[in-house]
Write a protein that holds these residues in place. Sequence first.
Motif, PDB file in Angstrom:
ATOM      1  N   SER A   1       4.916 -12.961  -8.884  1.00 54.26           N
ATOM      2  CA  SER A   1       6.098 -13.754  -8.825  1.00 54.26           C
ATOM      3  C   SER A   1       6.590 -14.005  -7.100  1.00 54.26           C
ATOM      4  N   GLY A   2       5.689 -13.396  -6.252  1.00 53.56           N
ATOM      5  CA  GLY A   2       6.367 -13.346  -4.823  1.00 53.56           C
ATOM      6  C   GLY A   2       7.279 -12.112  -4.623  1.00 53.56           C
ATOM      7  N   GLU A   3       7.736 -11.573  -5.689  1.00 53.38           N
ATOM      8  CA  GLU A   3       9.096 -10.536  -5.275  1.00 53.38           C
ATOM      9  C   GLU A   3       8.191  -9.145  -4.782  1.00 53.38           C
ATOM     10  N   ARG A   4       8.486  -8.375  -4.041  1.00 57.38           N
ATOM     11  CA  ARG A   4       8.238  -7.128  -3.407  1.00 57.38           C
ATOM     12  C   ARG A   4       8.910  -6.050  -4.241  1.00 57.38           C
ATOM     13  N   ILE A   5       8.214  -5.044  -4.667  1.00 59.45           N
ATOM     14  CA  ILE A   5       8.793  -3.764  -5.186  1.00 59.45           C
ATOM     15  C   ILE A   5       8.272  -2.440  -4.490  1.00 59.45           C
ATOM     16  N   ALA A   6       8.839  -1.603  -4.661  1.00 64.15           N
ATOM     17  CA  ALA A   6       8.507  -0.115  -4.030  1.00 64.15           C
ATOM     18  C   ALA A   6       8.599   1.016  -5.132  1.00 64.15           C
ATOM     19  N   VAL A   7       7.649   1.495  -5.364  1.00 64.47           N
ATOM     20  CA  VAL A   7       7.397   2.847  -6.447  1.00 64.47           C
ATOM     21  C   VAL A   7       7.441   3.937  -5.625  1.00 64.47           C
ATOM     22  N   ALA A   8       8.538   4.881  -5.631  1.00 64.39           N
ATOM     23  CA  ALA A   8       8.409   5.953  -4.928  1.00 64.39           C
ATOM     24  C   ALA A   8       8.559   7.392  -5.739  1.00 64.39           C
ATOM     25  N   GLU A   9       8.038   8.300  -5.049  1.00 63.31           N
ATOM     26  CA  GLU A   9       8.085   9.506  -5.828  1.00 63.31           C
ATOM     27  C   GLU A   9       8.196  10.856  -4.696  1.00 63.31           C
ATOM     28  N   PRO A  10       9.184  11.598  -4.982  1.00 60.63           N
ATOM     29  CA  PRO A  10       9.303  12.816  -3.901  1.00 60.63           C
ATOM     30  C   PRO A  10       8.211  13.524  -3.600  1.00 60.63           C
TER      31      PRO A  10
ATOM     32  N   GLY B   1       0.848  -1.104  -0.119  1.00 60.28           N
ATOM     33  CA  GLY B   1      -0.027   0.033   0.142  1.00 60.28           C
ATOM     34  C   GLY B   1       0.746   1.263   0.002  1.00 60.28           C
ATOM     35  N   PHE B   2       0.140   2.270   0.195  1.00 67.24           N
ATOM     36  CA  PHE B   2       0.859   3.641   0.178  1.00 67.24           C
ATOM     37  C   PHE B   2       1.554   4.123   1.578  1.00 67.24           C
ATOM     38  N   HIS B   3       2.590   4.510   1.649  1.00 67.14           N
ATOM     39  CA  HIS B   3       3.374   5.245   2.696  1.00 67.14           C
ATOM     40  C   HIS B   3       3.815   6.468   2.410  1.00 67.14           C
ATOM     41  N   ASP B   4       3.995   7.168   3.727  1.00 70.76           N
ATOM     42  CA  ASP B   4       4.900   8.516   3.444  1.00 70.76           C
ATOM     43  C   ASP B   4       6.107   8.286   4.369  1.00 70.76           C
ATOM     44  N   LEU B   5       7.294   8.513   3.739  1.00 72.50           N
ATOM     45  CA  LEU B   5       8.634   8.076   4.342  1.00 72.50           C
ATOM     46  C   LEU B   5       9.463   9.418   4.404  1.00 72.50           C
ATOM     47  N   ASN B   6      10.361   9.625   5.311  1.00 72.10           N
ATOM     48  CA  ASN B   6      10.950  10.814   5.411  1.00 72.10           C
ATOM     49  C   ASN B   6      12.579  10.301   5.546  1.00 72.10           C
ATOM     50  N   ASN B   7      13.328  10.499   4.658  1.00 69.37           N
ATOM     51  CA  ASN B   7      14.658  10.019   4.576  1.00 69.37           C
ATOM     52  C   ASN B   7      15.540  11.002   4.076  1.00 69.37           C
ATOM     53  N   GLY B   8      16.693  11.513   4.864  1.00 72.51           N
ATOM     54  CA  GLY B   8      17.788  12.341   4.454  1.00 72.51           C
ATOM     55  C   GLY B   8      17.107  13.684   4.319  1.00 72.51           C
ATOM     56  N   GLY B   9      15.971  14.013   5.169  1.00 69.44           N
ATOM     57  CA  GLY B   9      15.465  15.451   5.036  1.00 69.44           C
ATOM     58  C   GLY B   9      14.431  15.616   3.581  1.00 69.44           C
ATOM     59  N   GLN B  10      14.191  14.415   3.265  1.00 66.04           N
ATOM     60  CA  GLN B  10      13.433  14.641   1.903  1.00 66.04           C
ATOM     61  C   GLN B  10      12.257  13.470   2.232  1.00 66.04           C
ATOM     62  N   SER B  11      10.879  14.262   1.880  1.00 67.68           N
ATOM     63  CA  SER B  11       9.824  13.285   2.179  1.00 67.68           C
ATOM     64  C   SER B  11       9.627  12.789   0.792  1.00 67.68           C
ATOM     65  N   TRP B  12       8.859  11.192   0.907  1.00 70.10           N
ATOM     66  CA  TRP B  12       8.619  10.375  -0.324  1.00 70.10           C
ATOM     67  C   TRP B  12       7.165   9.824  -0.146  1.00 70.10           C
ATOM     68  N   ARG B  13       6.643   9.528  -1.205  1.00 73.64           N
ATOM     69  CA  ARG B  13       5.320   8.954  -1.446  1.00 73.64           C
ATOM     70  C   ARG B  13       5.823   7.522  -1.976  1.00 73.64           C
ATOM     71  N   VAL B  14       5.500   6.474  -1.181  1.00 77.61           N
ATOM     72  CA  VAL B  14       5.934   5.171  -1.426  1.00 77.61           C
ATOM     73  C   VAL B  14       4.544   4.089  -1.744  1.00 77.61           C
ATOM     74  N   ASN B  15       4.609   3.386  -2.806  1.00 79.19           N
ATOM     75  CA  ASN B  15       3.727   2.563  -2.854  1.00 79.19           C
ATOM     76  C   ASN B  15       4.264   0.958  -3.024  1.00 79.19           C
TER      77      ASN B  15
END
Length: 446
Positions: free
Chosen positions: A129-138, A109-123
């Motif tokens: 296939s069982g693999e997990r991916i993250a699609v992120a945007e500032p 699902g969607f999450h808001d992360l903050n890393n290194g002083g920059q905010s990200w919107r992560v899906n």
Amino acid sequence: MVGRQGRQSRSLTLQLSVWIGCVIVGVGVVACGLSFAFAYQEARELQDGQLTEIAALIDSRALAFTGSRPSVESSQEADVKVVIDRLSDGMTGVAKVAGLLIPKALTDGFHDLNNGGQSWRVNIRTLRSGERIAVAEPSALRDEIARDGAMRTLIPMLLLLPGLIIIIVVIVRTKLAPLTRLASVVDRQTDMSLEPLPEDGITNEVLPFVRSINRLITRLKDAISHQRRFVASAAHELRSPLAALSLQAGNLDAIVTSPDARERLMAFQSGLRRTHRLVEQLLALARSEQGGLERPATVSLRAVATEVINATIGLAREKDIDLGFEHFDELDAVVDVSSVTVVLRNLVDNAVRYTPACGKVDVSVVHAGNEVMFEVVDSGSGIPDEELERVLEPFYRLDYSMVSGSGLGLSIVSEIARRTGGRLVLENIEGGFRARYFQPLYPNGR
């Protein structure tokens, strides 16, 4: 108390405009806030949808994400890029290029992360296939785009609010205009022209108030009419007994020989003359207040003025007063003859009575455009400036005056001036007093 009355008497138009304007502004602010929130949320959901679509394309293999690289960036710009990150089996997945740390424990699902002083919107998404991916945007650019989109929805409303307030003010003024017109009608009303207020164009809420005023005007007209009829009837009824008393006093004059009795008889006759004069003035005042104007007629003003002077010459001779014409413009004028005669008679009589013995009274008749001016100048002591308005009241006489009179002369002139559109001007001058009466001339007998 004065301040409270001033607040209570504030314009109804202003009160309605302010209150309606405040309500409109309040509702507008709430509407703008809700509109901004909804538009902002919708823009974020649209952007989240893009991240969801990218993850779906990868899951359906329409978009290849293969090779040994754990992450892919769409751009080298810090704020304008999309990062696709393959999560490792360790505690954290690390997108080294983006510098974004994504905890493995995050659910899909969607999450808001903050890393290194920059905010990200992560899906985060688990592929088939069982693999997990993250699609992120500032988040910075996303939020800016969402705010700009939301602000655009506010512009029409912000532009319409001032115009709406102006429209409300115009509507309020227009709807209250009949009340303003009614106020003008009431201001023009006099005791001579009391008429019911028009009811055309009056709203149902105000109509009962207007009808109440009309009923009050009707009662007031009746009361004024009864009062004037009483004064006229009383004065008329007094004439007959006064005439009888004057006749009896004249009969006594022939048979009274005692000096003491003759002195008393003369005082009695003087009192009868004063009373007769008072009755005549009461009748003149009643007639002037009745408002019954005669049809204007052409008359020689010299003849009218001469008749008035002849009627007063006896009193002037008793006091050795020089009474005569100072200036005279020969003029045959179209006027209300009876009103002009009463005015001139009262002005001349007043001047002769209040001028000391051996004084002087000059009468002038001057033609000035559409008016004729009657001027009476005497050598008396005049009237104090603060009393000039009060002497026009019925029965008002100066405290220091020792001259017999009723206090009605100037009041009658003032009433005739009000009724016929004339003007009475009283003023103290050097060496005496001057009364000027300006009478409009009717063209062609009206």
